[in-house]
Motif scaffolding. Structure first.
Motif, short mmCIF file in Angstrom:
data_model
loop_
_atom_site.label_atom_id
_atom_site.label_comp_id
_atom_site.label_asym_id
_atom_site.label_seq_id
_atom_site.Cartn_x
_atom_site.Cartn_y
_atom_site.Cartn_z
N ALA A 256 0.84 -1.20 0.00
CA ALA A 256 0.00 0.00 0.00
C ALA A 256 0.88 1.25 0.00
CB ALA A 256 -0.92 -0.01 1.23
N HIS A 257 1.86 1.28 0.89
CA HIS A 257 2.75 2.44 0.97
C HIS A 257 3.51 2.65 -0.34
CE1 HIS A 257 5.58 5.33 2.51
NE2 HIS A 257 6.60 4.52 2.24
N ARG A 258 4.05 1.58 -0.90
CA ARG A 258 4.84 1.73 -2.14
C ARG A 258 3.97 2.20 -3.29
NH1 ARG A 258 9.17 -2.87 -3.35
NH2 ARG A 258 9.37 -1.50 -5.19
N LEU A 259 2.73 1.72 -3.36
CA LEU A 259 1.84 2.18 -4.44
C LEU A 259 1.63 3.69 -4.34
CD1 LEU A 259 -1.09 -0.46 -4.55
CD2 LEU A 259 1.08 -0.48 -5.81
N LEU A 260 1.43 4.18 -3.11
CA LEU A 260 1.17 5.61 -2.94
C LEU A 260 2.40 6.45 -3.27
CD1 LEU A 260 -1.06 5.60 0.27
CD2 LEU A 260 -1.75 6.23 -2.06
N VAL A 261 3.60 5.93 -2.93
CA VAL A 261 4.83 6.66 -3.27
C VAL A 261 4.97 6.74 -4.80
CG1 VAL A 261 7.36 6.54 -3.19
CG2 VAL A 261 6.01 6.11 -1.11
N THR A 262 4.72 5.63 -5.46
CA THR A 262 4.78 5.64 -6.93
C THR A 262 3.73 6.59 -7.52
OG1 THR A 262 5.58 3.37 -6.96
CG2 THR A 262 4.61 4.18 -9.00
N ALA A 263 2.53 6.53 -6.96
CA ALA A 263 1.45 7.40 -7.47
C ALA A 263 1.84 8.87 -7.33
CB ALA A 263 0.15 7.11 -6.72
N ALA A 264 2.43 9.23 -6.19
CA ALA A 264 2.82 10.62 -5.96
C ALA A 264 3.92 11.04 -6.95
CB ALA A 264 3.31 10.81 -4.52
N ALA A 265 4.85 10.14 -7.21
CA ALA A 265 5.97 10.47 -8.09
C ALA A 265 5.49 10.69 -9.52
CB ALA A 265 7.02 9.36 -8.05
N HIS A 266 4.39 10.10 -9.91
CA HIS A 266 3.93 10.19 -11.30
C HIS A 266 2.56 10.86 -11.42
CE1 HIS A 266 7.26 7.73 -12.80
NE2 HIS A 266 7.13 7.06 -11.67
N ASP A 267 2.13 11.55 -10.35
CA ASP A 267 0.86 12.28 -10.35
C ASP A 267 -0.31 11.41 -10.83
OD1 ASP A 267 -0.69 14.41 -9.76
OD2 ASP A 267 -0.46 15.36 -11.72
N LEU A 268 -0.38 10.23 -10.24
CA LEU A 268 -1.43 9.26 -10.58
C LEU A 268 -2.56 9.36 -9.56
CD1 LEU A 268 -2.30 6.56 -12.09
CD2 LEU A 268 -0.97 5.36 -10.34
N THR A 269 -3.79 9.41 -10.02
CA THR A 269 -4.95 9.37 -9.13
C THR A 269 -5.41 7.92 -8.99
OG1 THR A 269 -5.63 11.59 -9.79
CG2 THR A 269 -7.32 10.18 -8.80
N ILE A 270 -5.79 7.55 -7.76
CA ILE A 270 -6.21 6.18 -7.49
C ILE A 270 -7.69 6.16 -7.08
CG2 ILE A 270 -5.86 4.14 -6.03
CD1 ILE A 270 -2.94 4.96 -5.74
N VAL A 271 -8.45 5.28 -7.72
CA VAL A 271 -9.83 5.05 -7.32
C VAL A 271 -9.86 3.73 -6.56
CG1 VAL A 271 -12.21 4.67 -8.08
CG2 VAL A 271 -10.75 6.30 -9.30
N GLU A 272 -10.22 3.82 -5.28
CA GLU A 272 -10.22 2.63 -4.43
C GLU A 272 -11.67 2.23 -4.15
OE1 GLU A 272 -7.69 1.29 -0.58
OE2 GLU A 272 -8.89 3.09 -0.28
N ASP A 273 -12.06 1.09 -4.66
CA ASP A 273 -13.44 0.61 -4.53
C ASP A 273 -13.52 -0.33 -3.32
OD1 ASP A 273 -15.94 -0.47 -4.76
OD2 ASP A 273 -15.64 -1.35 -6.74
N ASP A 274 -14.26 0.10 -2.33
CA ASP A 274 -14.31 -0.57 -1.03
C ASP A 274 -15.52 -1.45 -0.87
OD1 ASP A 274 -12.45 -0.47 0.96
OD2 ASP A 274 -12.74 1.68 1.27
N ILE A 275 -16.08 -1.92 -1.95
CA ILE A 275 -17.39 -2.55 -1.91
C ILE A 275 -17.45 -3.78 -1.01
CG2 ILE A 275 -16.95 -3.87 -4.02
CD1 ILE A 275 -19.93 -3.14 -4.77
N PHE A 276 -16.29 -4.45 -0.78
CA PHE A 276 -16.31 -5.67 0.03
C PHE A 276 -15.83 -5.47 1.46
CE2 PHE A 276 -15.79 -7.03 -4.42
CZ PHE A 276 -16.95 -7.76 -4.54
N CYS A 277 -15.67 -4.18 1.88
CA CYS A 277 -15.00 -3.94 3.17
C CYS A 277 -15.77 -4.50 4.35
CB CYS A 277 -14.70 -2.45 3.35
SG CYS A 277 -16.16 -1.42 3.43
N ASP A 278 -17.10 -4.58 4.27
CA ASP A 278 -17.85 -5.08 5.43
C ASP A 278 -17.70 -6.58 5.63
OD1 ASP A 278 -18.70 -2.67 6.33
OD2 ASP A 278 -20.76 -2.83 5.61
N PHE A 279 -17.08 -7.27 4.66
CA PHE A 279 -16.84 -8.70 4.82
C PHE A 279 -15.54 -8.99 5.57
CE2 PHE A 279 -19.53 -8.94 0.92
CZ PHE A 279 -20.56 -9.71 1.47
N GLU A 280 -14.71 -7.97 5.77
CA GLU A 280 -13.41 -8.21 6.39
C GLU A 280 -13.54 -8.60 7.85
OE1 GLU A 280 -9.64 -5.96 4.81
OE2 GLU A 280 -10.96 -4.68 6.01
N PRO A 281 -12.74 -9.58 8.31
CA PRO A 281 -12.76 -9.92 9.74
C PRO A 281 -12.06 -8.82 10.56
CG PRO A 281 -11.14 -11.25 8.56
CD PRO A 281 -11.87 -10.47 7.52
#
Lengths: 465, 465
Positions: A264-289
């Motif tokens: 997660a951290h490395r993806l965000l560092v890469t995104a910042a370096a290349h001005d990339l926007t991330i869409v994070e779809d959390d549709i399954f989050c309520d299934f997490e233990p």
């Protein structure tokens, strides 16, 4: 030529015409290869050759020597009235699973579908909420509601985000007509046709269908047990300069894998370096233990847009999704949602969801659902094992098992056969932009217990051997 | 420069930035003229000059000698975090009325809005339908539903079409998330960016906002008391070759005018000669005292797509619209709706609407509504007459009066002043692509009885004189 051949050629032609008309193939796009398309349509390669030749004669597509067939430029002609393809003849493409499972009749089994059976959902709580709604103000029953959507529901959702460590205000939250519509709206706002979007390989098939509708160029990054491979992610972002990366949080569809904190951290560092926007779809989050890393929380909604909906754990009939993002983006998204939908979800739907989420019973429902799904994952894996079908990993939660077939099988061909026995499978390649997941099938463990499914799998595997 | 000037310059800059970010201004579009934009923003021309110069220095827009300012090409930069314009500073553009009236607080009066007060709607029938829904099958409460939408509601709608002389089957009917979304979906299917769309001048302001989001080029045809002028229609179609013509049936928004049979026939002949597709929005049809010509019925859905919803006469909170069109187009639209919304309206919403429409009470509700609106149209016209505000024509039905102001007044300027007194007006130019309706205001007769509205109008007219 025999009548049967002519019919099959017509069906292939109709499928290509519809793909062009619905923009799943755009001007300049390469058509599927003869061999591949013959396999997904369940016809001989010569039938596809004949169909492509006729479409080329009509000017709809063009052959390029040694490179295959491409969609011709110019205005897209309307479809001739008589050439609507019959439902069963559809190519096994990213829309195939959706159409087959949404429109399945009562006799059809759907181990490939993306939702829980209705009797696993909190219908008692929905019934209570409907009765409360019947006593609500006239305005909630009859008016459009505000452009940002019900403040009651937004506050409930902001409380949930705060519990994940993401403290934002209602000006960073917009309700939408559905989770898919939320992503669609973000794409309309941030994407221009021809721009590149990065997706996981494999990923939820409808991301591909949606991005096609936007005329986006789609590239994939291999998805592993702890998220996309960080080195591959950095390389593809540097080389392809995508505008957006669209991914799942919590429990990845179709693999059920979970992002690690390091990834997660490395993806965000890469995104910042290349001005990339991330869409994070959390549709399954309520299934997490328990809570896994969220890109949106780590980033504080600077370059991550968070999307969610209630279709998987509450109700798919109550259409509502949400976007959490920078306040200035939300403000522009409101304009765009008014222009294209005259507002967001039904105020009634928003009140209903807020009521169910706020009631104590929802937490209990989720706990029971998690226990029931843990059992169903184990049981499904155990039933599939004797057929040589094995999970790629055992997910921490959710209802998907991403399974590998015994060697030598093509899942699209199996899915076509299974459909003849009224069983809708989710074959691997519809999830894979690189078409490298043909030996995988995604199983919905909550929809896989009927013995007819195992019988059908056994038979189609034997017939294909 | 004084702080106040700097703030106003910043507000103008933020408005332009947002218009570009939300695509209401696209690359190559001409910016509003200095004089016009100063008037709509309520600032001095020098403030707009300063704002345009700064935006040009940033490269976001370009000046062309003698021709004004244009949006620069290239990627659209994201909005800077701090520059979200305050709500009241919005330019009076096609989104202005929607945003101001949807987000108005309880103390604000909305003679400019596009819906009936909640207590004019059949809320008793909605409450009964919600209680019936609470006893419905789990599947309706929890599942996505089929891709075409509830067969129950489609059959009810097909019955209504048949009563108008248009006999088609369920494969020609698709339910959508709203009426606006229905038009949006048709535009996504049939339009490519840069293509031309013909609209009435004046017409419903959101058609312009929607078409901007599609990157369409918009041209207008003058709308008269019996529909668009047929000769002007033929000339503009021949000259501009639009792909689509979007219009209202039954009671035109904002004028309340009705298409004559001769005009309807001539429009269809012209459309056939130039291969023009027509989108006919029937949203006000239930307000008609008797049936007026429908392009869709005359044409038999060959080149006319019919759109409708239930927001004006049943409930705007129950989000649902529909498309009636050629079966092959419906089939492609289903794919597109799955890709961009994973299906159509809430199955619950569709059941609720079908229940209310099928019940005997709905016809009575409509009869009562028509009588009440006829009185309100007469009363509103009588109240406005002493101010020199006169209806362009007296409509056969519906809740709009399209009124001309006394000579020398600009309705956008009046609307800005009225908003300071918490009265949302609908000024003429937001309806006019040629910006020639600045002396008109649209009144919603069901929302115009509060004496504060007349007081405010009297005052702002006197102040501007």
């Amino acid at each position: 030529m025999a009548g049967g051949d002519d019919t099959r050629t017509g069906a292939v032609m109709a499928t290509i015409r519809r793909k062009i008309a619905s923009r799943s193939l755009a001007a300049g796009d390469r058509l599927p290869s003869i061999r591949q398309f013959a396999a997904t349509m369940g016809v001989s390669p010569s039938t596809v050759v004949e169909a492509y030749d006729r479409l080329a004669a009509e000017g709809l597509i063009r052959a390029r020597r040694g490179a295959g067939f491409f969609v011709a430029g110019g205005a897209v002609p309307p479809l001739p009235l008589a050439e609507t393809a019959p439902r069963r003849d559809r190519a096994v493409d990213p829309l195939w699973v959706s159409r087959q499972s949404l429109d399945a009749d009562a006799a059809t089994l759907k181990p490939g579908c993306g939702w829980l059976p209705a009797d696993w959902m909190p219908t008692a709580a929905i019934r209570s909420a409907l009765r409360r709604l019947a006593r609500h103000d006239d305005a909630v029953l009859a008016d459009y509601g505000t452009t940002g959507g019900s403040m009651t529901l937004r506050r409930v959702l902001l409380g949930r985000l705060a519990a994940e460590g993401l403290e934002v205000g209602p000006e960073q939250m917009l309700l939408t007509g559905s989770g898919t519509q939320a992503i669609d709206l973000v794409c309309r706002f941030l994407l221009r046709p021809g721009e590149t979007v990065l997706i996981d390989d494999p990923c939820y098939f409808n991301f591909q269908a949606l991005l096609r509708a936007h005329g986006a160029r789609v590239v994939g990054v291999p998805y592993g047990p702890t998220g996309p491979d960080p080195a591959a992610f950095e390389a593809v972002v540097a080389a392809e300069r995508p505008r957006l990366y669209i991914t799942n949080a919590a429990l990845h569809n179709p693999t059920g894998a979970t992002l690690s904190p390091q990834t997660a951290h490395r993806l965000l560092v890469t995104a910042a370096a290349h001005d990339l926007t991330i869409v994070e779809d959390d549709i399954f989050c309520d299934f997490e233990p328990d809570l896994s890393p969220r890109l949106a929380s780590l980033d504080g909604l600077q370059r991550v847009v968070r999307i969610g909906s209630f279709s998987k754990t509450l109700s798919a009939s109550v259409r509502c999704g949400y976007i959490a993002a920078r306040p200035d983006w939300i403000e522009a998204l409101v304009d765009l949602q008014v222009a294209t939908n005259f507002g967001g979800p039904s105020p009634m739907a928003a009140e209903l969801i807020a009521g169910v989420l706020a009631a104590g019973g929802y937490r209990k429902h989720l706990e029971e659902l998690r226990r029931r799904l843990a059992r169903a994952r184990r049981d499904t894996a155990a039933r599939l094992a004797p057929l040589g079908i094995r999970p790629w990993l055992m997910p921490r939660g959710g209802f998907y098992l991403w399974c590998e077939l015994p060697p030598g099988h093509d899942s699209a061909a199996l899915a076509r056969r299974a459909l003849e026995s009224q069983v809708v499978l989710a074959p691997g390649n519809v999830f894979s932009v690189s078409q490298t997941a043909g030996s995988f099938v995604r199983f919905n463990v909550a929809q896989s217990s009927d013995p007819r499914i195992l019988d059908t799998l056994r038979r189609v595997l034997a017939e294909a051997a």
